[in-house]
Design a protein around this motif. Sequence first.
Motif, PDB file in Angstrom:
ATOM      1  N   HIS A 203       0.804  -1.141  -0.059  1.00  0.00           N
ATOM      2  CA  HIS A 203      -0.145  -0.027   0.131  1.00  0.00           C
ATOM      3  C   HIS A 203       0.803   1.207  -0.005  1.00  0.00           C
ATOM      4  O   HIS A 203       0.667   2.172  -0.534  1.00  0.00           O
ATOM      5  N   LEU A 204       2.075   1.285   0.901  1.00  0.00           N
ATOM      6  CA  LEU A 204       2.512   2.475   1.015  1.00  0.00           C
ATOM      7  C   LEU A 204       3.457   2.500  -0.315  1.00  0.00           C
ATOM      8  O   LEU A 204       3.636   3.588  -0.608  1.00  0.00           O
ATOM      9  N   GLU A 205       4.025   1.298  -1.044  1.00  0.00           N
ATOM     10  CA  GLU A 205       4.591   1.773  -2.045  1.00  0.00           C
ATOM     11  C   GLU A 205       3.798   2.213  -3.439  1.00  0.00           C
ATOM     12  O   GLU A 205       4.112   2.991  -4.317  1.00  0.00           O
ATOM     13  N   THR A 206       2.377   1.946  -3.262  1.00  0.00           N
ATOM     14  CA  THR A 206       1.511   2.665  -4.248  1.00  0.00           C
ATOM     15  C   THR A 206       1.579   4.134  -4.079  1.00  0.00           C
ATOM     16  O   THR A 206       1.677   4.947  -5.105  1.00  0.00           O
ATOM     17  N   THR A 207       1.566   4.653  -2.773  1.00  0.00           N
ATOM     18  CA  THR A 207       1.628   5.974  -2.407  1.00  0.00           C
ATOM     19  C   THR A 207       2.910   6.491  -2.875  1.00  0.00           C
ATOM     20  O   THR A 207       2.906   7.694  -3.460  1.00  0.00           O
ATOM     21  N   ARG A 208       4.148   6.137  -2.668  1.00  0.00           N
ATOM     22  CA  ARG A 208       5.195   6.416  -3.311  1.00  0.00           C
ATOM     23  C   ARG A 208       5.346   6.358  -4.550  1.00  0.00           C
ATOM     24  O   ARG A 208       5.554   7.361  -5.498  1.00  0.00           O
ATOM     25  N   THR A 209       4.660   5.585  -5.380  1.00  0.00           N
ATOM     26  CA  THR A 209       4.409   5.485  -6.658  1.00  0.00           C
ATOM     27  C   THR A 209       3.881   6.713  -7.414  1.00  0.00           C
ATOM     28  O   THR A 209       4.230   7.480  -8.333  1.00  0.00           O
ATOM     29  N   VAL A 210       2.762   7.068  -6.629  1.00  0.00           N
ATOM     30  CA  VAL A 210       1.726   8.152  -7.119  1.00  0.00           C
ATOM     31  C   VAL A 210       2.600   9.515  -6.840  1.00  0.00           C
ATOM     32  O   VAL A 210       2.659  10.276  -7.855  1.00  0.00           O
ATOM     33  N   ALA A 211       3.087   9.469  -5.777  1.00  0.00           N
ATOM     34  CA  ALA A 211       4.099  10.915  -5.486  1.00  0.00           C
ATOM     35  C   ALA A 211       5.165  10.988  -6.454  1.00  0.00           C
ATOM     36  O   ALA A 211       5.427  12.213  -7.159  1.00  0.00           O
ATOM     37  N   ARG A 212       5.766   9.803  -6.756  1.00  0.00           N
ATOM     38  CA  ARG A 212       6.966   9.929  -7.610  1.00  0.00           C
ATOM     39  C   ARG A 212       6.551  10.354  -9.113  1.00  0.00           C
ATOM     40  O   ARG A 212       6.926  11.019  -9.809  1.00  0.00           O
ATOM     41  N   ARG A 213       5.277   9.558  -9.593  1.00  0.00           N
ATOM     42  CA  ARG A 213       4.836   9.946 -11.032  1.00  0.00           C
ATOM     43  C   ARG A 213       4.392  11.117 -11.154  1.00  0.00           C
ATOM     44  O   ARG A 213       4.279  11.942 -12.055  1.00  0.00           O
ATOM     45  N   PHE A 214       3.847  11.672 -10.060  1.00  0.00           N
ATOM     46  CA  PHE A 214       3.064  13.312 -10.179  1.00  0.00           C
ATOM     47  C   PHE A 214       4.301  14.123 -10.353  1.00  0.00           C
ATOM     48  O   PHE A 214       4.307  15.016 -10.980  1.00  0.00           O
ATOM     49  N   ASN A 215       5.566  14.049  -9.649  1.00  0.00           N
ATOM     50  CA  ASN A 215       6.412  14.883  -9.651  1.00  0.00           C
ATOM     51  C   ASN A 215       7.250  14.926 -10.963  1.00  0.00           C
ATOM     52  O   ASN A 215       7.503  15.681 -11.498  1.00  0.00           O
ATOM     53  N   GLN A 216       7.115  13.268 -11.567  1.00  0.00           N
ATOM     54  CA  GLN A 216       7.584  13.386 -12.940  1.00  0.00           C
ATOM     55  C   GLN A 216       6.952  14.095 -13.814  1.00  0.00           C
ATOM     56  O   GLN A 216       7.565  14.551 -14.864  1.00  0.00           O
ATOM     57  N   ARG A 217       5.673  14.024 -13.838  1.00  0.00           N
ATOM     58  CA  ARG A 217       4.861  14.779 -14.780  1.00  0.00           C
ATOM     59  C   ARG A 217       4.573  16.087 -14.649  1.00  0.00           C
ATOM     60  O   ARG A 217       4.506  16.803 -15.572  1.00  0.00           O
ATOM     61  N   TYR A 218       4.449  16.512 -13.527  1.00  0.00           N
ATOM     62  CA  TYR A 218       3.911  17.992 -13.355  1.00  0.00           C
ATOM     63  C   TYR A 218       5.205  18.769 -12.407  1.00  0.00           C
ATOM     64  O   TYR A 218       4.779  19.951 -12.216  1.00  0.00           O
ATOM     65  N   ALA A 219       5.819  18.241 -11.824  1.00  0.00           N
ATOM     66  CA  ALA A 219       6.952  18.997 -11.012  1.00  0.00           C
ATOM     67  C   ALA A 219       8.639  18.535 -11.228  1.00  0.00           C
ATOM     68  O   ALA A 219       9.308  18.027 -10.323  1.00  0.00           O
ATOM     69  N   PRO A 220       8.877  18.087 -12.714  1.00  0.00           N
ATOM     70  CA  PRO A 220      10.238  17.423 -12.986  1.00  0.00           C
ATOM     71  C   PRO A 220      11.506  18.108 -12.554  1.00  0.00           C
ATOM     72  O   PRO A 220      12.456  17.284 -12.113  1.00  0.00           O
ATOM     73  N   THR A 221      11.334  19.352 -12.131  1.00  0.00           N
ATOM     74  CA  THR A 221      12.586  19.974 -11.684  1.00  0.00           C
ATOM     75  C   THR A 221      12.691  20.191 -10.220  1.00  0.00           C
ATOM     76  O   THR A 221      13.685  19.758  -9.868  1.00  0.00           O
TER      77      THR A 221
END
Length: 379
Positions: A203-221
């Motif tokens: 479950h926590l890994e899903t949260t980490r994945t969501v955070a990582r992918r959001f950052n990659q897509r919308y806040a890459p810098t």
Amino acid sequence: MLVPTAAGTPAAPAGSPADTAPSVSASTAVAQARSTEVEEQLARDPGRFRVLTGDRPTGALHLGHLLATLDNRVRLQDAGVDVVLVVADYQVITDRDDAGDLPAVVREVVLDYLAAGIDPARSTVFTHSAVPALNQLLLPFLSLVSVAELERNPTVKAEAVDAERRQGRGMSGLLFTYPVHQAADILFCRANLVPVGQDQLPHLETTRTVARRFNQRYAPTTGYFPEPEALLTPSLTVLGDDGAKMSKSRGNALELRASEDETVRFFRRARTDSERHITYEPERRPEVANLLRIGAHLAGTTPGELADAVGAAGAGRLKTVVTEAVVEGLRPLRERRAALAADGPAVVRDVLARGNARANEIADRTLADVRELMGTMYS
């Protein structure tokens, strides 16, 4: 030094090893190593951490909750960690048509929190349904995971199998998306630490994945969301008086609010085994080990030391010792709870009003940031 990822840390590029799911054993080993270092950091600088945890309000809390989660939450709060507790009322309807008397149950859960030592002046207690912005985060977060990934989640897989056995009811969409809703719970307040057992790591890994992918897509810098770390807690399974895992739904639990007479009757019914000499052997003697863990926790000793103290006196003596430890250990909690309950519903209303206000302030700010990063602010 390994530290919880903070907002502002650059995200890993898409396709990097950070976006590849490790094996279960490797993931557990890494989480354990991180958890050990996090505990060291907690001792040095607790104020850098925000914890998100909580409960689904399906009934008053019981002894298993105290040993497995509540005492640890109070420990973190008292150490100076910012503890955010969600009473996940929306999650009650993930697998049931009737939520029952939800206001009454929420009241009991909050009273249990307060009696156990949660201080609303230092910790935030809120309900899912009172924080619209938190739940609105579910929509963009769902775009970051695939159906196949949700289907691989252990809880979702287990529910899918169970749904096949039931007549006339399939798995609800809310339960199917539960891992992402949990991600919204954690990320709305940008928590960087989540107490979990090993079975909750996916479950926590899903949260980490969501955070990582959001950052990659919308806040890459610069990144925006932290990838929360797991604070691994012992996989403590407390057994009920029937020898099965203590559970509200099974009716085999000792509620924290139970009377002393109910406590005596509970442990009188508790299962042991036929061996007279008491030893702490969790694998070979799980029911005896369960009583030893409970008694030791409330008496401030270890299961092995308690077993040595009982020795050849047998199961009857063990039950007496454990009962006395629980009665005395829970006496302050039960007295606080009775006093709080006597003050009426205003106590819980005030706690939730304060907690919901803070949670809404945080969630509104997070949602505004998310909308700005996604380019969906139009005024």
